[in-house]
Write a protein that holds these residues in place. Structure first.
Motif, PDB file in Angstrom:
ATOM      1  N   ALA A   1      43.241  22.976  27.177  1.00 54.56           N
ATOM      2  CA  ALA A   1      43.311  21.703  26.456  1.00 54.56           C
ATOM      3  C   ALA A   1      42.253  20.718  26.921  1.00 54.56           C
ATOM      4  O   ALA A   1      41.894  19.798  26.180  1.00 54.56           O
ATOM      5  N   ALA A   2      41.732  20.893  28.136  1.00 58.28           N
ATOM      6  CA  ALA A   2      40.728  19.959  28.664  1.00 58.28           C
ATOM      7  C   ALA A   2      39.355  20.181  28.040  1.00 58.28           C
ATOM      8  O   ALA A   2      38.478  19.318  28.173  1.00 58.28           O
ATOM      9  N   LEU A   3      39.148  21.298  27.358  1.00 57.01           N
ATOM     10  CA  LEU A   3      37.841  21.542  26.740  1.00 57.01           C
ATOM     11  C   LEU A   3      37.535  20.540  25.633  1.00 57.01           C
ATOM     12  O   LEU A   3      36.366  20.339  25.279  1.00 57.01           O
ATOM     13  N   SER A   4      38.544  19.919  25.081  1.00 58.21           N
ATOM     14  CA  SER A   4      38.313  18.936  24.021  1.00 58.21           C
ATOM     15  C   SER A   4      37.565  17.707  24.534  1.00 58.21           C
ATOM     16  O   SER A   4      37.013  16.949  23.733  1.00 58.21           O
ATOM     17  N   PHE A   5      37.518  17.501  25.852  1.00 59.11           N
ATOM     18  CA  PHE A   5      36.784  16.365  26.424  1.00 59.11           C
ATOM     19  C   PHE A   5      35.289  16.664  26.566  1.00 59.11           C
ATOM     20  O   PHE A   5      34.508  15.743  26.822  1.00 59.11           O
ATOM     21  N   CYS A   6      34.907  17.918  26.406  1.00 52.58           N
ATOM     22  CA  CYS A   6      33.486  18.281  26.470  1.00 52.58           C
ATOM     23  C   CYS A   6      32.871  17.992  25.102  1.00 52.58           C
ATOM     24  O   CYS A   6      32.839  18.855  24.209  1.00 52.58           O
ATOM     25  N   SER A   7      32.388  16.793  24.938  1.00 49.43           N
ATOM     26  CA  SER A   7      31.984  16.303  23.618  1.00 49.43           C
ATOM     27  C   SER A   7      30.671  16.893  23.116  1.00 49.43           C
ATOM     28  O   SER A   7      30.356  16.737  21.933  1.00 49.43           O
ATOM     29  N   ASN A   8      29.912  17.566  23.989  1.00 51.01           N
ATOM     30  CA  ASN A   8      28.613  18.105  23.571  1.00 51.01           C
ATOM     31  C   ASN A   8      28.494  19.604  23.847  1.00 51.01           C
ATOM     32  O   ASN A   8      27.405  20.164  23.794  1.00 51.01           O
ATOM     33  N   LEU A   9      29.614  20.251  24.127  1.00 54.08           N
ATOM     34  CA  LEU A   9      29.595  21.665  24.491  1.00 54.08           C
ATOM     35  C   LEU A   9      29.239  22.514  23.274  1.00 54.08           C
ATOM     36  O   LEU A   9      29.834  22.378  22.205  1.00 54.08           O
ATOM     37  N   LYS A  10      28.255  23.421  23.466  1.00 52.61           N
ATOM     38  CA  LYS A  10      27.799  24.286  22.380  1.00 52.61           C
ATOM     39  C   LYS A  10      28.103  25.764  22.632  1.00 52.61           C
ATOM     40  O   LYS A  10      28.241  26.532  21.692  1.00 52.61           O
TER      41      LYS A  10
ATOM     42  N   CYS B   1      38.547  26.464  19.828  1.00 51.08           N
ATOM     43  CA  CYS B   1      37.197  26.785  19.353  1.00 51.08           C
ATOM     44  C   CYS B   1      37.175  26.953  17.835  1.00 51.08           C
ATOM     45  O   CYS B   1      36.477  27.830  17.310  1.00 51.08           O
ATOM     46  N   GLU B   2      37.917  26.167  17.124  1.00 50.24           N
ATOM     47  CA  GLU B   2      38.020  26.339  15.672  1.00 50.24           C
ATOM     48  C   GLU B   2      36.715  26.052  14.941  1.00 50.24           C
ATOM     49  O   GLU B   2      36.507  26.512  13.813  1.00 50.24           O
ATOM     50  N   ALA B   3      35.808  25.297  15.553  1.00 49.37           N
ATOM     51  CA  ALA B   3      34.536  24.966  14.906  1.00 49.37           C
ATOM     52  C   ALA B   3      33.438  25.958  15.241  1.00 49.37           C
ATOM     53  O   ALA B   3      32.293  25.754  14.844  1.00 49.37           O
ATOM     54  N   VAL B   4      33.760  27.037  15.949  1.00 49.15           N
ATOM     55  CA  VAL B   4      32.742  27.971  16.404  1.00 49.15           C
ATOM     56  C   VAL B   4      32.118  28.701  15.212  1.00 49.15           C
ATOM     57  O   VAL B   4      32.770  28.947  14.190  1.00 49.15           O
ATOM     58  N   ARG B   5      30.837  29.034  15.332  1.00 51.81           N
ATOM     59  CA  ARG B   5      30.113  29.730  14.276  1.00 51.81           C
ATOM     60  C   ARG B   5      29.887  31.204  14.597  1.00 51.81           C
ATOM     61  O   ARG B   5      29.641  32.002  13.701  1.00 51.81           O
ATOM     62  N   GLU B   6      29.944  31.560  15.864  1.00 55.11           N
ATOM     63  CA  GLU B   6      29.673  32.949  16.260  1.00 55.11           C
ATOM     64  C   GLU B   6      30.598  33.333  17.393  1.00 55.11           C
ATOM     65  O   GLU B   6      30.728  32.594  18.380  1.00 55.11           O
ATOM     66  N   ILE B   7      31.242  34.478  17.275  1.00 52.95           N
ATOM     67  CA  ILE B   7      32.129  35.007  18.307  1.00 52.95           C
ATOM     68  C   ILE B   7      31.596  36.375  18.725  1.00 52.95           C
ATOM     69  O   ILE B   7      31.381  37.248  17.877  1.00 52.95           O
ATOM     70  N   VAL B   8      31.383  36.548  20.017  1.00 57.52           N
ATOM     71  CA  VAL B   8      30.860  37.803  20.564  1.00 57.52           C
ATOM     72  C   VAL B   8      31.901  38.389  21.503  1.00 57.52           C
ATOM     73  O   VAL B   8      32.294  37.749  22.482  1.00 57.52           O
TER      74      VAL B   8
ATOM     75  N   GLY C   1      31.080  30.076   7.570  1.00 58.13           N
ATOM     76  CA  GLY C   1      30.035  31.079   7.765  1.00 58.13           C
ATOM     77  C   GLY C   1      30.079  31.774   9.106  1.00 58.13           C
ATOM     78  O   GLY C   1      29.110  32.421   9.485  1.00 58.13           O
ATOM     79  N   PHE C   2      31.196  31.682   9.865  1.00 59.66           N
ATOM     80  CA  PHE C   2      31.224  32.286  11.193  1.00 59.66           C
ATOM     81  C   PHE C   2      31.334  33.800  11.078  1.00 59.66           C
ATOM     82  O   PHE C   2      31.805  34.348  10.089  1.00 59.66           O
ATOM     83  N   PHE C   3      30.883  34.490  12.132  1.00 58.14           N
ATOM     84  CA  PHE C   3      30.959  35.940  12.135  1.00 58.14           C
ATOM     85  C   PHE C   3      31.257  36.431  13.532  1.00 58.14           C
ATOM     86  O   PHE C   3      31.063  35.724  14.524  1.00 58.14           O
ATOM     87  N   ILE C   4      31.753  37.645  13.629  1.00 54.47           N
ATOM     88  CA  ILE C   4      32.164  38.256  14.888  1.00 54.47           C
ATOM     89  C   ILE C   4      31.253  39.430  15.193  1.00 54.47           C
ATOM     90  O   ILE C   4      30.998  40.266  14.316  1.00 54.47           O
ATOM     91  N   VAL C   5      30.785  39.493  16.412  1.00 53.24           N
ATOM     92  CA  VAL C   5      29.963  40.611  16.873  1.00 53.24           C
ATOM     93  C   VAL C   5      30.718  41.303  17.988  1.00 53.24           C
ATOM     94  O   VAL C   5      31.117  40.665  18.971  1.00 53.24           O
ATOM     95  N   VAL C   6      30.937  42.595  17.849  1.00 57.61           N
ATOM     96  CA  VAL C   6      31.713  43.362  18.815  1.00 57.61           C
ATOM     97  C   VAL C   6      30.804  44.423  19.441  1.00 57.61           C
ATOM     98  O   VAL C   6      30.173  45.209  18.730  1.00 57.61           O
ATOM     99  N   PHE C   7      30.747  44.400  20.795  1.00 56.20           N
ATOM    100  CA  PHE C   7      30.019  45.417  21.537  1.00 56.20           C
ATOM    101  C   PHE C   7      31.038  46.156  22.413  1.00 56.20           C
ATOM    102  O   PHE C   7      31.821  45.542  23.121  1.00 56.20           O
TER     103      PHE C   7
END
Length: 418
Positions: free
Chosen positions: A323-332, A381-388, A410-416
């Protein structure tokens, strides 16, 4: 009828000039002749010789007669003394790195000049630092790694243990839970003295890696090295982080608290709060084997507003830290590596919040059987665009179903999976 002799042709009234007889080909000029043919080149070479920093003070400049006798005979005198140190440095800097070692063995002067080009060094023996030889041999270092030099291990052992960036020799009489015990590290006063010498002689230091450093040693680095941007600390504790509270320009920090099988130390919310309040310009933060909770991550997010990348390696975080990740206002970018769980107790969904600036989520060698933790992660991470996903365990259909919580179209998942 008499036979008349053959008629002799009359000479051509306009004869073409005949080519002169071939003369003996002139000898090609040698390189020294071409070099010193012009008097101005002689003067330029003489000037370079006078400017050479390696020339002995007692040597007198050679005359024109001396220059006319110079040849490129390998057994003769060293012609590179005609070039200044600055010119040789420019030449050496354009050579590939693979040539540095061989060129440095030519002579003492080349050894010294190549040392001035080296900017990154991994030290394996602290005596090279305490004796001061490192400062003469490598006067322009901007990156230094003294981790291996601070561990007392048998150098003649044939057993080399390597894990990621750490390699140590271990003896056959090993007994214990960790390969590196507290007694295997150098005394703190000796290490602090070495860090103080580094701070005084390398004020332009940009990166340093150390192990078992105390607050005193790190404080000397903070006071002298104002341009320090990257810091890697192994086996560090909460109080030792007070020494880097003055590193205002730090942008990349890697803290290794507990390293299974190697060493064990504690970095908790106290250390994370100290780090957050002192280093507010952090852009990348990597926490390896660190403890903590909601409070520590919240302090990082509130104080380090420029933080763009957060990596958690084998974290020991208490439940509710997501829940504390929501305070990271610029995390990419958020990376989770070798984590045995995501969040043991994430709490209610409505209290999790969301990290709206997040673009990439990387999960590598993580255990994904904790469905509540995985669901909470995708909600944050609901706003994420890419999941690896790479080499993760416990991936079920339900886990992939949680990815639908991400709202970016437009998000997509990459699985290795190796």
């Amino acid at each position: 009828m008499s036979h008349s002799p053959d008629r002799i042709p009359s000479p051509n009234p306009n004869p073409s000039p005949r080519p002169p007889p071939s003369s003996k080909r002139s000898k090609a000029l040698s390189l020294p002749d071409l070099w010193f043919k012009d008097q101005s080149l002689k003067n330029a070479a003489l000037k370079m010789h006078l400017r050479s920093l390696s020339a002995t003070p007692s040597a007198s400049p050679p005359s024109d007669t001396d220059f006319s006798l110079i040849t490129l005979d390998p057994s003769g005198p060293d012609q590179t003394f005609l070039l200044s140190d600055e010119l040789l440095l420019q030449i050496f800097s354009r050579l590939p790195l693979s040539c540095y070692v061989s060129n440095s063995l030519v002579c003492k002067r080349w050894l010294y000049l190549h040392g001035r080009l080296v900017q990154s060094l991994k030290l394996t023996d602290l005596s090279f630092l305490n004796s001061g030889r490192i400062f003469y041999r490598f006067p322009n270092l901007t990156e230094i790694d003294i981790v291996n030099a601070c561990i007392r291990t048998p150098r003649n052992s044939g057993i080399l243990l390597t894990h990621k960036n750490l390699s140590i020799h271990i003896g056959t009489q090993f007994s214990g839970t960790d390969f590196i015990e507290k007694s295997d590290l150098l005394p703190s006063d000796l290490l602090d003295s070495g860090l103080e010498m580094i701070a005084q002689r390398y004020p332009n230091l940009r990166r340093i890696s150390a192990i078992g450093a105390s607050e005193t040693g790190l404080l000397s680095i903070s006071n002298e090295c104002e341009t320090l941007q990257e810091l890697e600390l192994h086996c560090c504790g909460d109080l030792s982080l007070k020494g880097i509270s003055r590193c205002r320009n730090l942008q990349l920090v890697k803290l290794i608290g507990c390293f299974d099988g190697f060493y064990n130390s504690v970095v908790s919310d106290i250390g994370l709060t100290i780090l957050a309040q002192g280093c507010r310009r952090l852009v990348k933060l990597e926490l390896c084997g660190c403890e903590g909770s909601y409070d520590g991550i919240k302090a990082i997010g509130q104080c380090c507003q420029m933080l763009e990348e957060l990596t958690l390696f084998d974290h020991r975080m208490d439940g509710g830290w997501l829940a504390a990740l929501s305070f990271c206002s610029n995390l990419k970018t958020l990376r989770l590596q070798s984590c045995k769980s995501i969040d043991s107790s994430p709490g209610l969904d409505k209290h999790l919040g969301s990290c709206h600036t997040l673009e990439e989520l990387h999960l590598q060698q993580c255990l994904m059987r904790d469905e509540p933790g995985a669901k909470a992660l995708f909600l944050v991470c609901e706003a994420v665009r890419e999941i690896v996903l790479q080499n993760c365990w416990g991936l079920k259909d339900e886990v992939f179903g949680f990815a639908s919580l991400c709202r970016y179209e437009g998000f997509f998942i990459v699985v290795f999976d190796s």
